[in-house]
Design an enzyme around this catalytic site. Structure first.
Site, PDB file in Angstrom:
ATOM      1  N   GLU A 228      10.428  -8.888  -2.087  1.00  0.00           N
ATOM      2  CA  GLU A 228      10.920  -7.997  -1.332  1.00  0.00           C
ATOM      3  C   GLU A 228      10.003  -7.544  -0.080  1.00  0.00           C
ATOM      4  O   GLU A 228       9.061  -7.254  -0.341  1.00  0.00           O
ATOM      5  CB  GLU A 228      10.925  -6.766  -2.017  1.00  0.00           C
ATOM      6  CG  GLU A 228      12.075  -5.617  -1.659  1.00  0.00           C
ATOM      7  CD  GLU A 228      11.655  -4.069  -2.327  1.00  0.00           C
ATOM      8  OE1 GLU A 228      10.967  -3.121  -1.662  1.00  0.00           O
ATOM      9  OE2 GLU A 228      12.298  -4.096  -3.329  1.00  0.00           O
TER      10      GLU A 228
ATOM     11  N   LYS B  23      -3.287  -8.717  -7.158  1.00  0.00           N
ATOM     12  CA  LYS B  23      -3.736  -8.434  -5.628  1.00  0.00           C
ATOM     13  C   LYS B  23      -3.122  -7.154  -5.209  1.00  0.00           C
ATOM     14  O   LYS B  23      -2.091  -7.370  -4.486  1.00  0.00           O
ATOM     15  CB  LYS B  23      -3.761  -9.835  -5.059  1.00  0.00           C
ATOM     16  CG  LYS B  23      -4.709  -9.821  -3.928  1.00  0.00           C
ATOM     17  CD  LYS B  23      -4.149  -9.147  -2.827  1.00  0.00           C
ATOM     18  CE  LYS B  23      -5.012  -9.031  -1.595  1.00  0.00           C
ATOM     19  NZ  LYS B  23      -4.316  -8.294  -0.463  1.00  0.00           N
TER      20      LYS B  23
ATOM     21  N   GLY C  47       6.193  -6.658   0.446  1.00  0.00           N
ATOM     22  CA  GLY C  47       5.455  -6.546   1.728  1.00  0.00           C
ATOM     23  C   GLY C  47       5.972  -7.044   2.899  1.00  0.00           C
ATOM     24  O   GLY C  47       7.405  -6.912   2.788  1.00  0.00           O
ATOM     25  N   SER C  48       5.195  -7.275   3.846  1.00  0.00           N
ATOM     26  CA  SER C  48       5.840  -7.835   5.250  1.00  0.00           C
ATOM     27  C   SER C  48       6.590  -9.047   5.030  1.00  0.00           C
ATOM     28  O   SER C  48       6.592  -9.989   4.317  1.00  0.00           O
ATOM     29  CB  SER C  48       4.950  -8.087   6.223  1.00  0.00           C
ATOM     30  OG  SER C  48       4.156  -9.088   5.898  1.00  0.00           O
TER      31      SER C  48
ATOM     32  N   CYS D 207       9.864   1.058   2.045  1.00  0.00           N
ATOM     33  CA  CYS D 207      10.422  -0.086   2.288  1.00  0.00           C
ATOM     34  C   CYS D 207      11.957   0.191   2.711  1.00  0.00           C
ATOM     35  O   CYS D 207      12.655  -0.627   3.367  1.00  0.00           O
ATOM     36  CB  CYS D 207      10.537  -0.824   1.125  1.00  0.00           C
ATOM     37  SG  CYS D 207       8.941  -1.560   0.654  1.00  0.00           S
TER      38      CYS D 207
ATOM     39  N   TRP E 268       0.671  -1.263   0.084  1.00  0.00           N
ATOM     40  CA  TRP E 268      -0.148  -0.051   0.012  1.00  0.00           C
ATOM     41  C   TRP E 268       0.552   1.468  -0.009  1.00  0.00           C
ATOM     42  O   TRP E 268       0.441   2.484  -0.252  1.00  0.00           O
ATOM     43  CB  TRP E 268      -0.907   0.059   1.091  1.00  0.00           C
ATOM     44  CG  TRP E 268      -0.368  -0.282   2.574  1.00  0.00           C
ATOM     45  CD1 TRP E 268       0.105  -1.567   3.163  1.00  0.00           C
ATOM     46  CD2 TRP E 268       0.393   0.629   3.208  1.00  0.00           C
ATOM     47  NE1 TRP E 268       0.814  -1.471   4.346  1.00  0.00           N
ATOM     48  CE2 TRP E 268       0.844   0.229   4.331  1.00  0.00           C
ATOM     49  CE3 TRP E 268       0.702   2.211   3.229  1.00  0.00           C
ATOM     50  CZ2 TRP E 268       1.817   0.501   5.468  1.00  0.00           C
ATOM     51  CZ3 TRP E 268       1.779   2.875   4.204  1.00  0.00           C
ATOM     52  CH2 TRP E 268       2.159   2.112   5.242  1.00  0.00           C
ATOM     53  N   ASN E 269       2.106   1.243   0.295  1.00  0.00           N
ATOM     54  CA  ASN E 269       2.613   2.405   0.552  1.00  0.00           C
ATOM     55  C   ASN E 269       3.367   3.143  -0.544  1.00  0.00           C
ATOM     56  O   ASN E 269       3.617   4.397  -0.642  1.00  0.00           O
ATOM     57  CB  ASN E 269       3.979   2.252   1.608  1.00  0.00           C
ATOM     58  CG  ASN E 269       5.163   1.210   0.927  1.00  0.00           C
ATOM     59  OD1 ASN E 269       4.462   0.114   0.182  1.00  0.00           O
ATOM     60  ND2 ASN E 269       6.203   1.255   1.079  1.00  0.00           N
TER      61      ASN E 269
END
Length: 466
Positions: free
Chosen positions: A236, A163, A214-215, A270, A139-140
């Site tokens: 990543e 997605k 993402g996470s 990130c 989302w960032n």
């Protein structure tokens, strides 16, 4: 932050983090809809792989042009969904357009190689499309990041099931709509949903490659699913990026770089600076300048032109950030700036500076993903380098130094994918790094991403005996 009147686990309700108003609601895709999308992509992959590379590239270039026309609307939608200042959001859209155009140019040039074999034979190594790519994005930066993955997959002949993050689904849907309108049916599809949707997509046996930004926790779950299906993964994931401030640098300039690295996009990048090691010879002046920079930032809605620091993406993120700050103070850190949850609507959090930090504190060990600069003062550069190299993450690092011997030692020894010397951000276009450890694996950008998105087939053509 107000909650929706009636919570429905199958509906995504997105709130504007600046004031809590409802941006919109979207239905989550069911498991059956996920499988239908993948099956459709698998069928479309046959003809798309046979499409001439130049034609595929032209379609991606057309998509870039459509996104460029809609850039202002996409930027505003990004700001409303996740809060970043509008200029920053527009920069992300422009970066996405540039990335798509880069892959439109590089795609037809992607090549294999011939091998030196026998005189009566031909030996080749040929890149081929993987088939169906699942792209699961954050989302960032909800336009620039997907454009890289989607562009590289499409120009190399794979179809994509996309997605976007559940925190920025409207931006993802609009991006996919703009691109899909210039592509054949089924080549690019979008699925709205939360972690359940992403898990179902990653676990589909018809997916050939999963690309995830993402996470770390989600990345590990995807890797486990791919180990069962045989899909390739590009990851990543989280980072805990250090910044080293060496003796001999201008402490005010160093503070400006640290503030940029820690506070840009409210620390929700990130490769944000997550921990700072400053040599004690410049520590006092550096901390004074960093506090001044933090306190000088204007906090407000991303739609206001004067805003430097927008809100965090949601209340859950703000709570996590504040808990790390409070935990550090409880363990002996000193709060020099920020650190208090403001009253009123929105999920704002001030630029925060901590000192007297230790590497045992969560704020130094884990990714904070907020506008927080935790600082540890160290006696010398060697101590800073050793501390910066510790930990499970390996995404990026920043080193501010006037000593080129120190710079050479740092980029060689830091176990990360990207090392930036004397700049918090920046670099030539086309750079592609491989994150390490808990931060992921595989090239996520640059020409090398085309290699990741394809599979190589070795071909030996002998001469028949007649």
């Amino acid at each position: 932050m107000p909650e929706p009147d009636a919570y429905d686990p199958d509906v995504l309700t997105v709130l504007d983090p600046a004031d809590g108003s409802v941006v919109g609601r979207l239905d989550c895709a069911s498991t059956a809809e996920v499988e239908t999308a993948v099956e459709t992509a698998a069928k479309a992959a046959v003809d798309w792989a046979r499409t001439a590379p130049g034609e595929r590239a032209a379609r991606v270039a057309d998509a870039a042009a459509r996104i460029e026309v809609a850039a202002a609307d996409l930027a505003l939608l990004t700001t409303r969904e996740m809060g970043k200042p509008l200029d920053d959001a527009r920069g992300g859209v422009d970066a996405g357009v540039g990335t798509l155009r880069q892959y439109a140019e590089l795609g037809p040039l992607h090549r294999g190689r011939s091998l030196q074999g026998g005189w009566d034979a031909t030996d080749l190594m040929v890149p081929q499309p993987r088939g169906v790519v699942a792209a699961i994005t954050p989302w960032n930066d909800p336009v620039a990041v997907p454009c890289g993955l989607l562009g590289a997959a499409l120009v190399t002949g794979s179809t994509v099931v996309f997605k976007p993050s559940e925190r920025t689904p409207h931006t993802g849907v609009e991006l996919a709509r703009l691109m899909a309108e210039v592509l054949p049916a089924g080549v690019l599809q979008v699925l709205v949903g939360d972690g359940r949707t992403g898990a179902a997509l990653a676990a589909s046996p018809q997916v050939d490659l999963v690309a995830h930004v993402g996470s770390t926790a989600t990345g590990r779950a995807i890797a486990e699913a791919a180990a069962r299906t045989g899909a390739k993964v590009i990851l990543e994931n989280g980072g805990n990026d250090p910044l080293i401030v060496d003796a001999g640098v201008d402490p005010v300039w160093a503070a400006e770089q640290a503030a940029l690295g820690a506070f840009a996009n409210a620390g929700q990048i990130c490769t944000s600076v997550e921990r700072v090691y400053v040599v004690e010879a410049v520590a006092d002046a550096f901390l004074d300048a960093l506090v001044e920079r933090a306190e000088g930032l204007t906090v407000g809605p991303g739609t206001e032109p004067s805003t430097d620091l927008g809100p965090l993406v949601d209340e859950r993120m703000r709570r996590t950030v504040h808990e790390q700050v409070e935990g550090a103070v409880a363990d002996g850190a000193r709060l020099l700036a920020g650190g208090a949850v403001p009253e009123g609507p929105g999920t704002f959090y001030p630029a925060t500076v901590l000192t007297d930090c230790t590497d045992a504190m969560t704020v130094m060990r884990e990714e904070t993903f907020g506008p927080v600069a935790p600082v540890r003062v160290v006696p010398d550069f060697a101590t800073a380098l050793t501390a910066a190299a510790a930990g499970p993450y390996g995404l990026a690092a920043v080193v501010l130094t006037a000593d080129m011997a120190h710079a050479q030692r740092a980029w060689r020894e830091l176990p990360v994918g990207t090392v930036k010397i004397n700049a918090a951000f920046g670099g030539a276009p086309g750079g592609a790094a491989q994150p390490r450890g808990a931060s992921g694996s595989g090239f996520g950008y640059g020409p090398e991403l085309l290699d990741e998105m394809t599979t190589t087939k070795v071909v030996h053509v002998g001469t028949p005996r007649v």
